[in-house]
Design a protein around this motif. Structure first.
Motif, PDB file in Angstrom:
ATOM      1  N   THR A 226     -10.406  77.293  53.868  1.00 60.71           N
ATOM      2  CA  THR A 226     -11.113  78.544  53.636  1.00 60.71           C
ATOM      3  C   THR A 226     -12.588  78.252  53.426  1.00 60.71           C
ATOM      4  O   THR A 226     -13.012  77.088  53.383  1.00 60.71           O
ATOM      5  CB  THR A 226     -10.542  79.265  52.412  1.00 60.71           C
ATOM      6  N   ALA A 227     -13.387  79.291  53.245  1.00 62.04           N
ATOM      7  CA  ALA A 227     -14.814  79.096  53.023  1.00 62.04           C
ATOM      8  C   ALA A 227     -15.076  78.354  51.719  1.00 62.04           C
ATOM      9  O   ALA A 227     -16.113  77.691  51.570  1.00 62.04           O
ATOM     10  CB  ALA A 227     -15.531  80.442  53.013  1.00 62.04           C
ATOM     11  N   SER A 228     -14.142  78.440  50.765  1.00 60.69           N
ATOM     12  CA  SER A 228     -14.287  77.690  49.518  1.00 60.69           C
ATOM     13  C   SER A 228     -13.723  76.278  49.640  1.00 60.69           C
ATOM     14  O   SER A 228     -13.591  75.578  48.644  1.00 60.69           O
ATOM     15  CB  SER A 228     -13.576  78.429  48.386  1.00 60.69           C
ATOM     16  N   MET A 229     -13.369  75.867  50.862  1.00 58.93           N
ATOM     17  CA  MET A 229     -12.864  74.532  51.193  1.00 58.93           C
ATOM     18  C   MET A 229     -11.462  74.262  50.666  1.00 58.93           C
ATOM     19  O   MET A 229     -11.029  73.112  50.577  1.00 58.93           O
ATOM     20  CB  MET A 229     -13.821  73.440  50.694  1.00 58.93           C
ATOM     21  N   ARG A 230     -10.712  75.328  50.347  1.00 60.29           N
ATOM     22  CA  ARG A 230      -9.326  75.113  49.950  1.00 60.29           C
ATOM     23  C   ARG A 230      -8.477  74.887  51.201  1.00 60.29           C
ATOM     24  O   ARG A 230      -8.607  75.604  52.187  1.00 60.29           O
ATOM     25  CB  ARG A 230      -8.792  76.298  49.142  1.00 60.29           C
ATOM     26  N   LEU A 231      -7.619  73.888  51.135  1.00 58.75           N
ATOM     27  CA  LEU A 231      -6.821  73.475  52.287  1.00 58.75           C
ATOM     28  C   LEU A 231      -5.697  74.470  52.552  1.00 58.75           C
ATOM     29  O   LEU A 231      -4.924  74.803  51.645  1.00 58.75           O
ATOM     30  CB  LEU A 231      -6.238  72.078  52.056  1.00 58.75           C
ATOM     31  N   VAL A 250     -12.984  67.766  49.097  1.00 58.42           N
ATOM     32  CA  VAL A 250     -13.536  67.359  50.388  1.00 58.42           C
ATOM     33  C   VAL A 250     -14.685  66.392  50.138  1.00 58.42           C
ATOM     34  O   VAL A 250     -15.197  66.268  49.015  1.00 58.42           O
ATOM     35  CB  VAL A 250     -14.038  68.574  51.206  1.00 58.42           C
ATOM     36  N   SER A 251     -15.124  65.712  51.192  1.00 57.79           N
ATOM     37  CA  SER A 251     -16.208  64.735  51.068  1.00 57.79           C
ATOM     38  C   SER A 251     -17.542  65.445  50.862  1.00 57.79           C
ATOM     39  O   SER A 251     -17.738  66.595  51.284  1.00 57.79           O
ATOM     40  CB  SER A 251     -16.272  63.862  52.320  1.00 57.79           C
ATOM     41  N   PRO A 270     -15.588  59.005  55.290  1.00 58.43           N
ATOM     42  CA  PRO A 270     -14.173  58.796  54.950  1.00 58.43           C
ATOM     43  C   PRO A 270     -13.559  60.107  54.460  1.00 58.43           C
ATOM     44  O   PRO A 270     -14.171  60.847  53.681  1.00 58.43           O
ATOM     45  CB  PRO A 270     -14.223  57.744  53.835  1.00 58.43           C
ATOM     46  N   THR A 271     -12.360  60.403  54.922  1.00 60.90           N
ATOM     47  CA  THR A 271     -11.662  61.613  54.483  1.00 60.90           C
ATOM     48  C   THR A 271     -11.163  61.421  53.057  1.00 60.90           C
ATOM     49  O   THR A 271     -10.581  60.380  52.719  1.00 60.90           O
ATOM     50  CB  THR A 271     -10.485  61.910  55.422  1.00 60.90           C
ATOM     51  N   THR A 272     -11.380  62.412  52.196  1.00 68.73           N
ATOM     52  CA  THR A 272     -11.046  62.289  50.779  1.00 68.73           C
ATOM     53  C   THR A 272      -9.548  62.095  50.558  1.00 68.73           C
ATOM     54  O   THR A 272      -9.131  61.341  49.669  1.00 68.73           O
ATOM     55  CB  THR A 272     -11.529  63.547  50.034  1.00 68.73           C
ATOM     56  N   LEU A 273      -8.708  62.724  51.373  1.00 71.75           N
ATOM     57  CA  LEU A 273      -7.273  62.697  51.130  1.00 71.75           C
ATOM     58  C   LEU A 273      -6.639  61.350  51.450  1.00 71.75           C
ATOM     59  O   LEU A 273      -5.626  60.988  50.852  1.00 71.75           O
ATOM     60  CB  LEU A 273      -6.591  63.804  51.937  1.00 71.75           C
ATOM     61  N   ASP A 274      -7.182  60.606  52.432  1.00 73.19           N
ATOM     62  CA  ASP A 274      -6.556  59.333  52.788  1.00 73.19           C
ATOM     63  C   ASP A 274      -7.558  58.182  52.936  1.00 73.19           C
ATOM     64  O   ASP A 274      -7.176  57.076  53.320  1.00 73.19           O
ATOM     65  CB  ASP A 274      -5.755  59.474  54.086  1.00 73.19           C
TER      66      ASP A 274
END
Length: 718
Positions: A226-231, A250-251, A270-274
């Motif tokens: 979303t615009a608030s960066m929620r996955l 998020v990064s 780098p992606t924050t999740l992995d």
């Protein structure tokens, strides 16, 4: 007199041997220095090449992620647009039912079920009341009420401006239990007060299935936020990431990129999740508060570049060894060249002697266009001595080529390049002769030279021109004779066509007048009696004869004009229905009703000369009406052709058909059957000529079980 060193009479002197020996060591030093410089150059170029290759690979990866992200955002945007349209339509229908007082649950459920058919992607179409209680929709639990009054999207929709679509943050559905995003719109009572919310939902699984169709490699990732960066949804080749849904982690690189370019852009991080470094592209989904992020693994994308770097290093080692070996071979070759120079000088002297005695006009030109050697025969051709020609320039005696063309011969001189051209040489007495020149570039003692041989072809070309002029004159005479014969024939036909029908028309009109007189005498004194049957028949007969005159004149004059038109005519866009109406208007009124029009094409206009096409169509329809039985129809069919692009017009009758003996020459002028009907065999000839002028064609097919089909192909690809 300036003479090229290639034709110098000097020979190699034996005293030059010590000088050659001393220069041998100097050459060896130059080779070593040259190898070092070249190797340094290769290394520098290799580094630049690797840098360029790296930038090119990164650019290609950026393009790939950009294309994937844009394709996904377009697909997601289209899905939401479709769901929003259904929400608007269903909401308006629900508000209409509120105004009409039709709020029975069964009626509303049927209304939603009707619109639910459009929601292939949505989880369901539901309506709440003003207190947030879900009252209508499929799939509602039977044993417990569902209230969404505390959901942020419900509160936003209640306070939304008219026509605003609310897209929620990711949340777990209270009906299905799955992660979804809700799409909601406000519905109002007839007085404008808040009546509730109509909403549907898109599950995270829907987006994961969409992402699964995208090739992102072994370590790539696709996510929707979303615009608030929620996955909302995420997909990697190792599996989905349901546990991370709703996370806004998020990064920092992504947040900085969004602040600079909110609609879309690239970043690498780098992606924050992995913690896998990826080359990413994010793209906003249309006007909705959603972002698609596509990332490709940096290591995977640069694997080919790293392999290229290893290969290039090995290549540099091979080049260094090859340069050492090549230098040794070059040194030995140089020594052999020194020993063979004397032999080359002697061979040059022999070539010089052959050149001077050649039968063709041989002359040698340097890179400035100056003659450095010339044969005696060339001097004889120009009426000058060899000494007078040496040192002169091409432009002084060549009168057939411009200064630019002359310069192109020797600027530059390319060894072994051969050319052959025609020109004109000017003799010393001012007379001109036509020549054919053969030229070849050579390299003698490091100097580029152009060897030319001129051959006098004045008499031969004069004879060829005379022969060509004679052929042209004969062709024009034949064409003129044929044209005169054709026009004389058509004038004779025209005279006959005008004279005989006019006589018939005169007789028919006299008969009509006599019939009217007799009718008047027979019924004199009878009040109100008018029986003009005979007179009307006679008048109609006169009109028919006059119609024959007009049709015959039109065909004859058209044939004369078409025969005199060798080229294609100029076409313009014309209305197809107007063409049909004009052609039908030219037919006999007594038979016009038999023409049945079948339109299989929606084409309104076509490129044509409407006057000529009207003439062609009138001839085909007139023939069909004459030869088909009086109790049958003639079909006029209009259709399209895609390959080739054309308008197809077919005239279909149920007459006796075309005899096989007439078919090979059917469209030639004067071809007629043995029906006994009047005419000169011009109709189908005119049709064929009209289509040829349009660049099209006419063909004949049998009509099963009886009759003929004439088909006109009118091309539309101009």
């Amino acid at each position: 007199m300036i003479t090229s060193s290639a034709f110098s009479d000097s020979t190699l002197d034996d005293t030059s041997a010590p000088t050659r020996a001393a220069s041998s060591g100097h050459l060896l030093g130059l080779l070593v220095l040259g190898n070092l410089l070249l190797l340094s150059l290769f290394i520098g170029l290799s580094v630049l090449s690797l840098q360029w290759s790296l930038q090119s690979q990164l650019a290609r990866t950026d393009v790939a992620t950009t294309n994937l992200a844009r394709a996904l955002q377009q697909s997601i945007g289209a899905t939401i647009d479709k769901l929003d349209l259904t929400l608007r339509l269903a909401g308006q229908a629900y508000e209409d039912s509120l105004r009409q007082g039709q709020t029975q649950p069964q009626q509303v459920d049927r209304l939603l079920a009707k619109h639910q058919q459009q929601l292939v992607e949505g989880e369901g179409l539901r309506i709440t009341n003003a207190q947030g209680l879900v009252r209508h929709g499929a799939g509602l639990p039977q044993n417990r009420p569902v209230n969404v009054a505390d959901r942020p999207y419900f509160i936003q929709a209640r306070n939304a401006a008219p026509g605003q679509l609310i897209v929620s943050e990711p949340l777990q559905s209270r009906i299905s239990g799955r992660w979804v995003i809700a799409l909601a719109r406000r519905v109002n009572h007839p007085d404008g007060s808040f009546a509730g919310v109509i909403y549907t939902a898109l599950s995270s699984q829907h987006f994961e299935q969409l992402f699964a169709e995208v090739d992102i490699g072994a370590q790539g990732a696709v996510s929707l936020r979303t615009a608030s960066m929620r996955l909302i949804a995420r997909r990697t080749p190792q599996g989905n990431n349901t546990s991370a849904i709703g996370s806004a982690k998020v990064s920092e690189a992504l947040r900085q990129a969004l602040s600079k370019a909110p609609q879309g852009g690239n970043y690498t991080a780098p992606t924050t999740l992995d913690s896998i470094e990826r080359i990413n592209h994010y793209e906003r989904v249309g006007r909705y508060p959603l972002y698609v992020v596509v990332g490709l693994d940096t290591g995977e994308q640069l694997a080919s570049w790293r392999l290229q770097r290893m290969h290039l290093t090995a290549y540099l080692l091979i080049v260094a060894l090859a340069m050492l070996g090549g230098s040794a071979l070059l040194y030995r070759s140089w020594r052999r060249d020194l020993q063979s120079q004397q032999a080359i000088v002697q061979a040059g002297k022999r070539s010089q002697a052959l050149l001077r005695t050649s039968s063709d006009g041989v002359h040698v030109i340097d890179a400035r266009g100056k003659i450095v050697e010339v044969s005696d025969s060339f001097g004889a051709m120009l009426g000058a001595t060899r000494a007078e020609l040496l040192g002169t320039y091409l432009g002084q005696w060549d009168a057939g080529l411009s200064s630019k063309d002359l310069a192109a011969l020797y600027t530059p001189i390319v060894p072994n390049r051969r050319s052959k051209f025609s020109s004109v040489h000017r003799r010393t007495d001012g007379s001109l002769m036509e020549v054919e020149v053969s030229a070849v570039g050579v390299m003698l003692d490091g100097e580029p030279l152009l060897f030319c041989a001129s051959r006098d072809v004045t008499d031969r070309k004069a004879a060829a021109r005379e022969h060509a002029a004679r052929l042209v004159a004969e062709q024009r005479a034949r064409a003129l004779s044929e044209r005169v014969s054709e026009r004389e024939e058509f004038v004779r036909i025209l005279a006959h066509e005008v004279r005989q029908p006019l006589n018939n028309a005169s007789a028919a009109l006299q008969g009509a007048r006599a019939a009217l007189s007799e009718d008047s005498s027979a019924h004199a004194g009878v009040s109100g009696h008018t029986d003009s049957t005979d007179a009307a028949t006679a008048v109609r007969r006169a009109q028919s004869v006059i119609g024959q005159i007009v049709a015959s004149l039109n065909n004859t004059l058209a044939a004369t004009a078409l025969l005199a038109s060798p080229d294609r005519i100029e076409c313009h866009d014309a209305d197809v229905d107007t063409l049909i109406e004009l052609s039908l208007g030219d037919l006999d009124p007594q038979a016009r009703h038999r023409v049945r029009i079948e339109r299989q094409s929606a084409t309104r206009t076509a490129s044509m000369d409407i006057s000529l096409m009207r003439l062609a169509l009138r001839n085909l329809l007139g023939n069909a009406l004459v030869y088909a039985p009086l109790d049958t129809d003639v079909e006029l069919r209009i259709s399209d052709s895609d390959d080739p692009l054309a308008l197809v017009i077919e005239v279909i009758d149920n007459g006796p058909g075309i005899p096989p003996a007439l078919r090979p020459n059917l469209f030639e002028r004067g071809t007629r059957g043995d029906s006994g009907l009047p005419g000169h065999g011009l109709g189908l000839f005119i049709v064929q000529r009209v289509m040829a002028l349009h660049g099209g064609l006419v063909d004949l097919r049998p009509n099963t079980p009886q009759g003929s089909i004439f088909r006109l192909w009118l091309p539309q690809d101009a």
